[in-house]
Every structure is written in structure tokens, then in C-alpha cells.
Design a protein around this motif. Sequence first.
Motif, PDB file in Angstrom:
ATOM      1  N   THR A 248      -5.575  -3.357 -10.599  1.00 23.72           N
ATOM      2  CA  THR A 248      -4.828  -3.076  -9.430  1.00 23.72           C
ATOM      3  C   THR A 248      -5.098  -4.351  -8.348  1.00 23.72           C
ATOM      4  O   THR A 248      -6.082  -4.605  -8.161  1.00 23.72           O
ATOM      5  CB  THR A 248      -4.811  -1.745  -8.848  1.00 23.72           C
ATOM      6  OG1 THR A 248      -5.361  -0.953  -9.637  1.00 23.72           O
ATOM      7  CG2 THR A 248      -3.563  -1.456  -7.978  1.00 23.72           C
TER       8      THR A 248
ATOM      9  N   SER B 274       0.795  -1.270   0.026  1.00 24.87           N
ATOM     10  CA  SER B 274       0.123  -0.069  -0.054  1.00 24.87           C
ATOM     11  C   SER B 274       0.965   1.117   0.158  1.00 24.87           C
ATOM     12  O   SER B 274       1.800   1.210   0.627  1.00 24.87           O
ATOM     13  CB  SER B 274      -0.812   0.163   1.108  1.00 24.87           C
ATOM     14  OG  SER B 274      -0.058   0.074   2.310  1.00 24.87           O
ATOM     15  N   GLY B 275       0.387   2.296  -0.553  1.00 24.95           N
ATOM     16  CA  GLY B 275       1.003   3.575  -0.559  1.00 24.95           C
ATOM     17  C   GLY B 275       2.264   3.535  -1.488  1.00 24.95           C
ATOM     18  O   GLY B 275       3.069   4.619  -1.556  1.00 24.95           O
TER      19      GLY B 275
ATOM     20  N   SER C 190      -9.273  -1.079  -6.600  1.00 20.87           N
ATOM     21  CA  SER C 190      -8.468  -2.137  -6.991  1.00 20.87           C
ATOM     22  C   SER C 190      -9.579  -3.720  -6.871  1.00 20.87           C
ATOM     23  O   SER C 190     -10.335  -3.694  -6.359  1.00 20.87           O
ATOM     24  CB  SER C 190      -7.544  -2.472  -5.798  1.00 20.87           C
ATOM     25  OG  SER C 190      -8.240  -2.678  -4.684  1.00 20.87           O
TER      26      SER C 190
ATOM     27  N   CYS D 179       8.998  -4.871   0.811  1.00 19.20           N
ATOM     28  CA  CYS D 179       8.487  -3.688   1.077  1.00 19.20           C
ATOM     29  C   CYS D 179       9.351  -3.354   2.247  1.00 19.20           C
ATOM     30  O   CYS D 179       8.910  -3.489   3.492  1.00 19.20           O
ATOM     31  CB  CYS D 179       6.950  -3.644   1.616  1.00 19.20           C
ATOM     32  SG  CYS D 179       6.163  -2.410   2.160  1.00 19.20           S
TER      33      CYS D 179
ATOM     34  N   LYS E  75     -10.442   6.114  -4.073  1.00 25.69           N
ATOM     35  CA  LYS E  75      -9.041   7.080  -4.138  1.00 25.69           C
ATOM     36  C   LYS E  75      -9.060   7.924  -5.360  1.00 25.69           C
ATOM     37  O   LYS E  75      -8.044   8.504  -5.297  1.00 25.69           O
ATOM     38  CB  LYS E  75      -8.162   5.921  -4.192  1.00 25.69           C
ATOM     39  CG  LYS E  75      -7.532   5.140  -2.903  1.00 25.69           C
ATOM     40  CD  LYS E  75      -6.455   4.454  -3.023  1.00 25.69           C
ATOM     41  CE  LYS E  75      -6.062   3.530  -1.867  1.00 25.69           C
ATOM     42  NZ  LYS E  75      -5.487   2.300  -2.098  1.00 25.69           N
TER      43      LYS E  75
ATOM     44  N   GLN F   9      -3.774  -6.257  -4.329  1.00 23.21           N
ATOM     45  CA  GLN F   9      -2.889  -5.640  -3.373  1.00 23.21           C
ATOM     46  C   GLN F   9      -2.053  -7.072  -2.715  1.00 23.21           C
ATOM     47  O   GLN F   9      -1.833  -7.867  -3.624  1.00 23.21           O
ATOM     48  CB  GLN F   9      -3.998  -5.484  -2.061  1.00 23.21           C
ATOM     49  CG  GLN F   9      -4.898  -4.369  -2.172  1.00 23.21           C
ATOM     50  CD  GLN F   9      -6.129  -4.490  -1.317  1.00 23.21           C
ATOM     51  OE1 GLN F   9      -6.477  -5.409  -0.927  1.00 23.21           O
ATOM     52  NE2 GLN F   9      -6.968  -3.348  -1.325  1.00 23.21           N
TER      53      GLN F   9
ATOM     54  N   GLU G 115     -12.028   1.888  -3.869  1.00 26.82           N
ATOM     55  CA  GLU G 115     -11.502   2.253  -2.667  1.00 26.82           C
ATOM     56  C   GLU G 115     -11.643   3.581  -2.379  1.00 26.82           C
ATOM     57  O   GLU G 115     -11.176   4.462  -1.373  1.00 26.82           O
ATOM     58  CB  GLU G 115      -9.904   2.017  -2.572  1.00 26.82           C
ATOM     59  CG  GLU G 115      -9.795   0.399  -2.481  1.00 26.82           C
ATOM     60  CD  GLU G 115      -8.578   0.008  -2.246  1.00 26.82           C
ATOM     61  OE1 GLU G 115      -7.721   0.523  -2.962  1.00 26.82           O
ATOM     62  OE2 GLU G 115      -8.081  -1.052  -1.593  1.00 26.82           O
TER      63      GLU G 115
ATOM     64  N   LYS H  17       0.527   2.747  -6.609  1.00 28.14           N
ATOM     65  CA  LYS H  17      -0.386   2.089  -7.979  1.00 28.14           C
ATOM     66  C   LYS H  17      -1.521   3.034  -8.620  1.00 28.14           C
ATOM     67  O   LYS H  17      -1.599   2.841  -9.997  1.00 28.14           O
ATOM     68  CB  LYS H  17      -0.982   0.677  -7.425  1.00 28.14           C
ATOM     69  CG  LYS H  17       0.035  -0.058  -6.652  1.00 28.14           C
ATOM     70  CD  LYS H  17      -0.749  -1.487  -6.279  1.00 28.14           C
ATOM     71  CE  LYS H  17      -1.471  -1.233  -5.209  1.00 28.14           C
ATOM     72  NZ  LYS H  17      -1.141  -1.186  -3.744  1.00 28.14           N
ATOM     73  N   THR H  18      -2.074   3.706  -7.338  1.00 30.87           N
ATOM     74  CA  THR H  18      -3.181   4.463  -7.912  1.00 30.87           C
ATOM     75  C   THR H  18      -2.679   5.722  -8.893  1.00 30.87           C
ATOM     76  O   THR H  18      -3.300   6.118  -9.815  1.00 30.87           O
ATOM     77  CB  THR H  18      -4.025   5.097  -6.876  1.00 30.87           C
ATOM     78  OG1 THR H  18      -4.303   3.802  -6.036  1.00 30.87           O
ATOM     79  CG2 THR H  18      -5.017   6.053  -7.264  1.00 30.87           C
TER      80      THR H  18
END
Lengths: 364, 314
Positions: free
Chosen positions: A253, A110-111, A211, A356, A146, A255, A144, A114-115
Amino acid sequence: MANMPVSEMRLPPHLAHLLAARRLDTAKDVLSLPEVELMAILDAGLPTARAAVALVSEAACPPYQTALALLEERVRLGGGVRLATTLCGLDEALGGGIPMGKLTEVVGPSGIGKTQFCLKLALLAALPEYYGGLDGRVVYIDTEFKFSSRRMIEIGQKSFPQIFRQEGLAQKMAGRILVTRPTSLADFTKSLEEMKVTLLQHDVKLLIVDSMAALMSLENEKATAGFRQHPLRWTLSFLKSIAEFSRVPVVVTNQVRSQSNDDGYHFSFEVDKKDGNKCAERFDSHLVAALGIQWAHAVTVRLVFESHSGHRFIKVAKSPMSPAVAFPFIVESSGITLLSDESIDVTGPGITSIHCQGQNVLAR
Amino acid sequence: MEHNRSPYPDAVTFQGPRMLGICSLTSSHRNTSLLVLVTSMTYLVAGFTAKKLLRSVVSQGLVKLNWGMLCLLMNTSAADLPTKYDLFFRIQLAINVQIPVEYGGLGGKAVYIDTEGSFMVERVYQIAEGCIRDILEHFPHSHEKSSSGQKQLQPEHFLADIYYFRICSYTEQIAVINYLEKFLGEHKDVRIVVIDNVTFHFRQDFEDLALRTRVLSGLSLKLMKIAKTYNLAVVLLNQVTTKFTEGSFQLTLALGDSWSHSCTNRLILYWNGNERYAHLDKSPSLPVASAPYAVTGKGIRDAVSSHHKRARVT
């Protein structure tokens, strides 16, 4: 083709009557039965059953093409065109950009961006061809919440300042992007079905689902492990068929989730070799993509976003056209930018792992 | 290189160190493997390199092969492991089968049945080009001899010899396999049938599992019959799933135990450290063995040492 009615198949009359009398009305009914059962139902001998199956199969079978014809058709329909991401190194690695008519997956923790990547792609598809876009509409399915049009305009203004200075162009571009916000899988499925018509009527050039994993996790609460696969499979094949049918790129997308050990990833003959390493691996948790094996199979191109050694990387983890390479990138006000167009070769199994660790702060 | 009694003398020079035989083995990620049930055309024997693999493919060719065997390709992938290499593998098969006879190949055509839509024509073209380049490299002297043969060595000709079916449901899959008998009667020079992902549709829509087993065993019998009657190789792709055995989860063939019986040979592709390996898991005549291989821009090739400059896809 599966539901082709027997009456349309031009079978010899006695066979047609026989099948109709036993209520075997479509190709699916006839072909789903093993020969012996068909014989029993039709109350006929083996040659009759075989003849019926052969004729129905021939009628229901899709036509064949040679690979050369496929290539020529691809070229003729302008299929050589891909959606260029304007990230030069990535485009080169992917053979021009995101392929048309196939599923592309973007997966990462996350973060990581991707978006942001999806926003940029949406913008690129809406741009006029003169500026390297696809000059079409975009359908952005946002599960989501976003999506931010303000951010998208900002990306546009910073990346293509000369375009966005023109009056009204920003509005026109934004008007081409259709955002839907389904709140459940059923909603999503319904909007997908309606989408099929929209895609053709309104000249849609890109479909983004951001996603996929969020939708599936809603369903997980009520379903058991085995059943969980069913809604996903249906959605999967539907997305693929939309992509192929309308020849638009579909970007999805995904996760990540944690996996604490390597259970379930070895064959029986491999297990003996791994025993020595078992202790070390048990305490090491690593990330895997959500949505499972079937999903991993079905996507054509997979881009893994990850971070390690203080930088973020885009890895081309699965692509029929490119070797296993990675590019470092950062997220700025103009969206995602590659730090270097030189790709880093990734050898071995590392290409599909997701790291990550220690993301660096957004550069401003 | 050991002496061989190949009926095709040119095959000796063709056995370059870099081209694998028909069922080339793609290396795979540790968690991504291909289970390949190969026909007796490809023998993977312990310690033998691709040279011998090719030798056995070519020399035994149509003469001694027991054609009635079935190939099953299984594609395993854990959650985060993509499976791009199996695609190369299948395409490599379809290309290799067309190598003209004078260069040690079979000079045949291929049928490719695609259930998932993962066939990428551009990549096929690349692999065909790579194959032709290798042929020309290994047979520089035979150009003058076979001028007509050389005309055939264009990637377009290779592509024209692959018959492609795209099927979208299990009904169509059954229909295609039934129709194949008639099709192969009309096209007698087909030497290989590749079915990409025989399990994809059967895992989705079938509620009645017992019926599924019966239908699948009917399918596998038909495929065996086709392989035997028309003297060709049948290569199937499958998927894997996890199974809880001996106290831990392990990877195993999808579609159940009964389907795994219908295959004659099985080849598993997996990662071993940083190298891709193929492992012959089930065979009526050969012992269990492994061999390394590599995926390059030209397709599947023999594994070279890790310090080589990797061929890039352009």
C-alpha cells in the motif's frame, strides 16, 4: 551469481593463479573493473585481461531460456493461477486477479479503502481452495496499526456466511494470518530477511505490506534527499526478489502527497509548449503517489483508489495485461464491493492522476 | 503510398496502416516517456506516418542500414506515473523482429535481457497473436505460395525465438554483455538485443561514481561493437531523473551526461493532450520530429482517430 568465487569457475590454471594472487576472489571483483585497470592490476597484457574477463563472464552469466520455455514453465508450475479478488470486473481486467510473483501496488488518499481491500485479500488467500481461496497462510506487515481481526471476521461472515457458520473455521482462518508490526525500517528489513525462510517453510501464499510509505516517512527526517533513495531501493529489490523467488503475490500500500506544480515532469523540448498554461497550473495542487519514480517503475500492477464526482473508483493504472479502466466501488460491512462490473474506459493521461474530492459517506 | 525500391516486393502490401516498424513507439503519459535511441532501422521523420516508417525499416533492412548504432530506451516516469507502455514497446520490438522475410520482416531472433523482472510472458503471447493476425490480414494471397512460411506463423514459434536472460545484479549484467559476443557467434540469426533497464542496478549499488562511469562506457563500447559485428540492433532501456536547469526542474537521462553521449539515437515518448507521441530527439541523419501512436490489445499500432472503438484486451 555475482559473488561466485573465482576458484569455482574452472579457469585455466595460470589465469586462476593470477587472479587469486591479486585477491580478485569473486566474479564481482573481476567484472567491476574496466579492462585497462584490470590489466594494470594483473600486470598482464591486453589479451590476458580480455581472456580472463570473457571466461569469468561466461561462468557468472545466468543461463538463458527461450520465452516459450518460460511460458511452459509458468503453466507447469500452475502459474496461470492468480489470486482472484472476487470483484468480477476487476478480476477480468487483470486477467484473473492479482498476479503471482509480482509486486502489486495499491495507492490512494487516506480513508478510501486501501486497508479494507488488503483485509479482504488476506481473507481470500486463507480460504480453502474449494471456496476460491489459495488455502495458505498470509503474512500481513502492518506499519500503521490498522489491522483489526474483528473487522476481518466481520468481512468474512458477511461475504461467505456459509463458511463462517461452521464451527472453528473462523478461528482456523484467523490462525493462518500472521501479523507483524515493525516500528522502523530496520525492524522491517530484519523481518523481511527472516521472512524468506518462513515463506517457503510455512506455505505462505500472500504477503501484504500496509503501508510502505509510512516506513519510509520515518526515515525521511534524518536523511537528505539523495540518500533517501537508498533504503527504498534495497527494500524494493528485496521485495521483488522474494516475490519472484517464492512465487507469491506481494501487495503493497502506498500513500499520496500533494504536488503544487508540474516541475520536474517535462522534457526540455516540452517546456516551451507549457508556458502558456503555467499561470493556471501554479495554483492548482494535485496529488501524486508517494515513494517516487523508482517505486513507480518497479511495481508491476498499480491500482489507484480515488474519489471524484461523489463516488469512489478503482483504476487499473498500470498493468501489462489490461487497458486503462476504472470501476466504481463502495465499502460495506462485507468489505469492498464494486458498484458495477462494467469498466469505464479512461483515456489519456487521466489514468495516472489521483483525485480526492468529496468522498461520500460510508454506506451502511 | 509512394513508390519504393524495396528488395522485398511484398513489403509494399505489408505496409498496412496499422503496424509500426521495429522500434514502435508507444505513447506514454505526459509524464511518462520513453527515450529510445533507435538504430537507423527506424526513422522517425516529421510528418511521416507509420507507413513510411515501416517502409524505411523494411526496404532498407539489411542493405543500407548502418548497423553500428546503438539504441537506448529511456523510461521516464514522474512520481505518480506508471510505465506500463514501455513494456509493450520492448515486447513489440522482440516480436516484430521475427516477422518472416517473405512478409517484409527480418525473420530473425531476439535476445531479451531483463533486469527488473517485468517480462510478462502472457502479454508476449498476446502480442505475437496480434502480429500474426495482422500479417495474415495483409498477405492473404501469399499463403498459397509459402506454405512452409505459414507453418512458422504460430505464436509459439515466435516465443521460441526470444532468448530471455534474467539478471539480478550489475555484475551479472556486465557478465551477460561480455558473454553476448560468444552467444551471438553461436546464434547467428539474432537480429535484436533488448536490454530492459540498463540503469536499474547501476543506480543502486555503486558508491564510486567515477568507476561507474568508466564501467558504463566500457559497456556501451562493447554493445556498439556487438551491434556492428553481428549486424543487429541494440535497444536499451534507461530511466530518467530530474535535473535543475534553466531555472526549473526538467527530466533528463539517468546515469549522467557521459552515458547520454554513448547513444546514437534517442527517442522520447510522451503524452500530448490525449495522444501518445514519439519524439526523435537525437539522430545523426534525421531532423527532430514527432509522430503519434497507440497501444492496443494487439500491441503497438499506428494512432487512429480518437473516435475509434478501442481494442480491448481479453
